[in-house]
Every structure is written in structure tokens, then in C-alpha cells.
Design an enzyme around this catalytic site. Structure first.
Site, PDB file in Angstrom:
ATOM      1  N   LYS A 285     -72.460 -10.283  -2.399  1.00 45.32           N
ATOM      2  CA  LYS A 285     -73.056  -9.476  -1.348  1.00 45.32           C
ATOM      3  C   LYS A 285     -74.537  -9.811  -1.240  1.00 45.32           C
ATOM      4  CE  LYS A 285     -72.676  -4.769   0.407  1.00 45.32           C
ATOM      5  NZ  LYS A 285     -72.030  -3.471   0.210  1.00 45.32           N
ATOM      6  N   GLU A 371     -60.528   8.864   0.175  1.00 44.69           N
ATOM      7  CA  GLU A 371     -60.829  10.255   0.479  1.00 44.69           C
ATOM      8  C   GLU A 371     -59.647  11.184   0.205  1.00 44.69           C
ATOM      9  OE1 GLU A 371     -63.638   7.653   2.633  1.00 44.69           O
ATOM     10  OE2 GLU A 371     -61.442   7.713   2.553  1.00 44.69           O
ATOM     11  N   ARG A 399     -59.812  11.525   7.100  1.00 45.93           N
ATOM     12  CA  ARG A 399     -58.734  10.774   6.475  1.00 45.93           C
ATOM     13  C   ARG A 399     -57.991  11.595   5.419  1.00 45.93           C
ATOM     14  NH1 ARG A 399     -60.989   4.706   5.519  1.00 45.93           N
ATOM     15  NH2 ARG A 399     -58.867   4.239   6.101  1.00 45.93           N
TER      16      ARG A 399
END
Length: 643
Positions: A285, A371, A399
């Protein structure tokens, strides 16, 4: 700022078709120029930086190998797609990223034929890709479907549900696992890449299929031992047992920044037969930009920044952010009560819980992008006497709606929901707007719902949630800074279901605010006073239970009643309207007007622009009040000019 980067090779690329005319030896230069262009563009617009930098070479390789847009590439999460946008005919608009009327910060079907599926939330690509692959089979269309999933998206259960389904089918699906945090397995140099290239190629695959034929001619009792021997041999070198068990042919891990390795492996995968394949690509990243490499979390999403120094430009503020107020308030409560724990779904920094973690490392739980699990996990802790605060953005709590109802509310468990990013979020646009929690949580029996009018109220609501143990309770607050009000040293426990009068006015207009539109409501009140009107202003504090006494009193003593909220249809205004109608309070002279976020998906812009367009700024509130009082358009314009 630095001068705009020189990009002679990238300047010749107007579509992936142009890219595919390049020699493979030219691709590293193209990747370098693409990375420089992306850094320069995001330094101007702000946005997601680290994830896109990590997939530059992978994006180049994918468009070099696959026949896009006929072949489908789905980026998951879509914020990895900035390099993809530059290569697919949108370079001339890349410096409009996340700006009003500009490019979306995510993939978006309406924006380009190269974006076959929108992905603002994570972990949807494998499901969508499988659907596309099956549709292609049904329609007799031969194409490759590639799902690029990474930046934490593989931590969500939906990805594994999709893989489990795909593994039982023969649809032509390629999954690229962009492993940018070394979470599964690191690359181990040239040998590992060589093996990956070997097992992705036709010789190995052909040998494997021949071996399967031989095995089937063996006595049945030798079938399973032979299968396990082959699987063990492959997993010993590749580490892909999990994916093989799910029915995928596993290739990897490979270095995602080495185009010399990436391109031939992707070509082998492209030319393979039917059935799902997973290619495990390890990337870094922030690759190629030192500040982002050295601080991946801080450079995941950035404001405008100086390319040379990496310093981000953030407007000074005299007020703390709502997120930081939540974090400091929760820390205060946790210092006094060791049963308080915190749960986050891969957003410790975004929710402010990184500060909590510094002080209470054993009392914070980051469950990944999951979640649904986060909510039920919190419910389990609550059932044993802990006090879990589940800090989740409004848009992501969507969600876990079934878990909120089935696992928390029906059982009356005291899970505390800290709902960040309520209302419009600005540049992230409709995929991240927190417009719906008022409506979807308001329908849940036994749920207590609060919204902070300012940062001091948020501190009180954290204390109230910590003390409440009769069932689930939630409080919402927006993205951005507070109002600059005086902060209490400690939060006070609010009486459940009771609002407050901030200004007692005459009998013409009452405005009942729920949430941080309160500052605009108060500013609108000043304008109405300048017009000779003296409105009553109230802060509801609670949507559920409603302060029925307060609402009835306002309705009975005023000609016009407005509600204002940072939520959509079915929320606070709808609950107030239902109460008024059910109690005959709309049968007389009262003119009721709910002000809310309109029932439409609103594209990215600044938060102020979005609220102004919705009529939820001070001008919109004044206009609504005057309209309800019977002002015609000419009189309204004259009054607004005077105010």
C-alpha cells in the site's frame, strides 16, 4: 507544489487498446508515469491514495492482458481504481476527482463502460463477478470476468459466501486477491514466483488433469489419498489450501509490482479453461511514494497535500471533530467503568477508537470488514454483562441490519451503537451517505435513538448510552468539526425521550431540530427575527422515544411547525408526523412541514453544497417557514433579501 510530472509514454495512452500496443518492456515505464500522474492528481483533489498506488502495476498488467471493456474488471473496493480511471479515457478529468460534477472516487457504471460494477462498499466483487460470469454463459458470450479484491475486503464474510458458491460452479471467474497488508502470506522471492508461473501454465494444468484421469482408474479406496497427496504438494509450495477447499484453482502468491512476472501469469490464467481461479498478488500500500509507504493508515485517504513533503493541507478549526469528541468521551466513561469495551469493523482510526486503543489495548476489538459479525459479537459480550460500544459508520451499519434486529433488539441486549458519518458525507458521494439509519433503526422496537445537536450534546449522549442498560441504544453524529460550543468537563446522563427548548418564541413558527442541523436552524431563526417573526426553537435530542409532551405543546401553540434532520424519508419527520396525525394534532390550524434529505441519491459535492441543495441550510429553512406561513414567491424573495 512540484511541477506536473513528465509522462511521455502515458501521454500516448487514451484507452486500454493503446496500452495493448506497447511492448512488455515498456510497461514498467508506463507504470512509473501512471504512479506519478496519480500522486499529482490526488495532491490537487484529495482522496484515497495508498490503495491506488499499490495496484499501479497490477492495473497496467490487467489492461495489457485482458480485452477490456469486453472482458470485465471489477475493483473492490472501488477506491483502488484511480489508476484504472486514468488508463480508461478519464485522465483529462482526473483532477476533478470527488469534486462537484467531477469523477467519482469509486467505480461507477454511469461514468464509463470500463466500470462494469460500482463498488463503494467492500467485498461485493466476487458475488457480482460470478453473476456476470454466469450471465455470459447463459447468453453464450465468451468473456473473462476478473474481480480484483483487496485492501481488507477479503475479511468480510460475503466474499467467502461468493467463493463457496463459485467453487461449486464452472463459470469463468478470475479472482485477483490484492494482499496489501501481508495478511495471508508474503512472497518469498523468485522461487515462489517461478512456481506460481509454473502452476498457472498449461503444462502443469495438463499434467494435473492427466493425473486425475489416472487416479480415477485406481481402486476407489486410493482416490482420496491421491487427492490429498496432490493438494498437500501444492499447498506446501503455494499456501492455497483454503482457496482450493472452496473450489478455486489457486495461483500465488506473486509480487504484484513485478510486471515481468505478472503479465505472463495473467496470460496463463486468461487462457486457462473453465472454472474459478484465484491469483494471490502481494502488493505494498502506498508503493512508490515514501510518505504513503511509511504511514499507510494516514495516507489511505488524504486531503490535498504537498507532493514534495507529503504534508496534507487541512483548514484550521477552533472546534474538535465529532469523531474526536466521541473518542474522548468514551475514554472518560471507560476510565470509570472497566466493563466498557469498544468494537470496530476495520475503522479504528476513522471512528477515533485508535485513541481508545492506546489506553485500553485489551478492551478494543477490530473485527475486520465484517459489520454483521461486529454487531452479533457485541451482542454476545452484552449478554455476559459487558458494555460494548459498537462504532460503525451509518453507511456500513446498513450491512448489519438483520443482526441489529435479530441478535440485539429482539433479545433486548444493551449494545451501544455509535453511528459516525450521519447525513451527507460530501466527496465520498451516495455510496457513503449516512441518510438511512434514522429510518431503518426507527422501525426497530425497543431501540433508543439519539442525535447530537452539537459536540457538547454528543458528550452527554455517550454518558447516557454508557448508563443505559435496558436494551439497545444508538446515537448519531456527522462527519466534520463541531460548532465550537463550550464543552462540559464530563458528560451528563440525559432523561430518556426528553428534548429541550432553546428559544421560546411567539405563536407563529416552531422549528424542531434533530441532529446537527441545529446550528443552521438557529441561524435561520435569527433571519426570521429580522423579518419580525419570533420562532420557537427546540432540540429533540431523541427520535425514539419521541418527546410527545414537547411535540404536542409546540403543535398546539404554533401556526407552523417544521422538523429538520440529516436523514431521509421514514426518519424523524415521519415519526413526528405519525404522532401528530394519530393524536388529531393535524386536524386544526397547524401547518406541518418536515425538512429532510430528499428521496434521491445525491452525487458527490461539498457537504455544504449538498445540504443547500436539499433545503437544509439556513436559507432553505427560512424559505420553508415563509412558505408555510403563506408567503407567495415575490413576498418570499423580498423577505429573504431583507433578512
Amino acid at each position: 507544489m512540484a511541477d506536473k510530472p513528465q509522462t511521455p509514454l502515458l501521454d500516448t495512452i487514451h484507452s486500454p487498446a493503446d496500452l495493448r500496443t506497447l511492448a512488455q518492456e515498456q510497461l514498467p515505464q508506463l507504470a512509473d508515469e501512471l504512479r506519478a500522474e496519480m500522486i499529482d492528481a490526488v495532491s490537487v483533489t484529495g482522496g484515497h491514495l495508498g490503495a491506488g498506488l499499490g495496484v499501479v502495476e497490477l492495473t497496467v498488467a490487467l489492461h495489457a492482458v485482458f480485452d477490456t471493456p469486453h472482458d470485465r474488471i471489477i475493483f473492490d473496493v472501488g477506491h483502488q481504481a484511480y489508476p484504472h480511471k486514468i488508463l480508461t479515457g478519464r485522465r483529462d478529468r482526473i483532477r476533478t476527482l470527488r469534486q462537484k460534477d467531477g469523477l467519482s472516487g469509486f467505480t461507477r457504471r454511469a461514468e464509463s463502460e470500463y466500470d462494469p460494477f460500482g463498488a463503494g462498499h467492500s467485498s461485493t466483487s466476487i458475488s457480482a463477478g460470478l453473476g456476470m460470469a454466469v450471465a455470459s454463459q447463459q447468453l453464450g458470450v465468451k468473456r473473462n470476468v476478473v474481480a480484483v479484491i483487496g485492501d481488507g475486503a477479503m475479511s468480510a464474510g460475503m466474499a467467502y459466501e461468493a467463493m463457496n458458491n463459485a467453487g461449486a460452479m464452472d463459470a469463468r471467474l478470475i479472482v485477483i486477491l490484492n494482499d496489501n497488508d501481508m495478511s495471508i502470506a508474503p512472497p518469498t522471492g523468485a522461487l515462489r514466483t517461478y512456481l506460481a508461473r509454473l502452476v498457472s501454465g498449461p503444462v502443469y494444468r495438463g499434467t494435473r488433469e492427466a493425473a486425475k484421469t489416472i487416479v480415477h482408474k485406481l481402486p476407489p479406496f486410493l482416490h482420496e489419498p491421491a487427492r490429498r497427496t496432490e493438494e498437500f504438494a501444492r499447498s506446501f509450495f503455494t499456501g492455497g489450501t483454503l482457496f482450493e477447499e472452496l473450489g478455486f484453482y489457486y495461483v500465488g502468491p506473486i509480487d504484484g509490482h513485478n510486471l515481468e512476472h505478472l503479465v505472463p501469469i495473467l496470460e496463463n490464467v486468461r487462457d486457462a479453461g473453465e472454472g474459478p481461479i484465484l491469483v494471490h498478488v502481494v502488493t505494498r500500500k502506498g508503493k512508490g511514494y515514501a510518505p504513503a509507504e511509511n504511514s499507510a493508515d494516514k495516507y489511505h485517504g488524504v486531503s490535498r497535500f504537498n507532493v514534495i513533503t507529503g504534508a496534507q493541507a487541512k483548514a484550521p478549526s477552533n472546534a474538535p471533530s465529532y469523531t474526536s469528541v466521541f473518542a474522548s468521551s468514551l475514554i472518560q466513561e471507560a476510565e470509570a467503568d472497566d466493563r466498557i469495551v469498544a468494537v470496530t469493523a476495520a475503522m479504528p482510526t476513522g471512528t477515533g477508537l485508535d485513541k481508545f486503543e492506546e489506553l485500553f489495548p485489551s478492551r478494543i476489538f477490530d473485527v475486520g470488514i465484517a459489520e454483521q459479525h461486529a454487531v452479533t459479537f457485541a451482542a454476545g459480550m452484552a449478554s455476559e454483562g459487558l458494555k460494548p460500544f459498537c462504532a460503525i459508520y451509518s453507511t456500513f451499519l446498513q450491512r448489519a441490519y438483520d443482526q441489529v434486529i435479530h441478535d440485539v433488539a429482539i433479545q433486548g441486549l444493551p449494545v451501544r451503537f455509535a453511528i459516525d458519518r450521519a447525513g451527507y458525507v460530501g466527496a465520498d458521494g451516495p455510496t457513503h451517505a449516512g441518510n438511512y439509519d434514522n429510518a431503518y433503526l426507527g422501525a426497530v422496537p425497543g431501540m433508543v435513538l439519539m442525535a447530537a445537536g452539537d459536540e457538547a450534546e454528543l458528550r452527554h449522549m455517550v454518558a447516557t448510552a454508557a448508563a443505559y442498560d435496558r436494551g439497545p441504544i444508538a446515537f448519531r453524529y456527522p462527519r466534520g468539526e463541531g460548532m465550537g460550543v463550550d464543552m462540559p468537563a464530563r458528560g451528563e446522563i440525559l432523561p430518556i425521550g426528553k428534548g429541550r427548548i432553546l428559544r421560546q418564541g411567539g405563536g407563529s413558527v416552531a422549528i424542531l431540530s434533530y441532529g446537527t442541523r441545529l446550528s443552521e436552524v438557529l441561524a435561520a431563526a435569527d433571519k426570521l427575527v429580522a423579518l419580525g417573526l419570533n420562532p420557537t426553537i427546540a432540540d429533540a435530542r431523541f427520535m425514539k422515544p419521541l418527546d410527545q409532551d414537547l411535540i404536542a405543546r409546540l403543535a398546539q401553540t404554533h401556526d407552523v411547525m417544521l422538523t429538520a434532520e440529516e436523514g431521509g424519508l421514514g426518519g424523524f419527520g415521519s415519526h413526528v408526523a405519525s404522532f401528530l396525525a394519530s393524536n388529531g394534532l393535524l386536524d386544526g390550524k397547524l401547518r406541518f412541514r418536515p425538512l429532510m434529505i430528499p428521496d434521491t441519491f445525491v452525487e458527490h459535492a461539498t457537504q455544504d453544497d449538498m445540504y443547500a441543495a436539499a433545503g437544509l441550510d439556513r436559507a432553505g429553512i427560512v424559505t420553508a417557514a415563509l412558505g408555510a406561513l403563506g408567503y407567495d414567491e415575490a413576498a418570499m424573495k423580498a423577505a429573504l433579501a431583507k433578512a
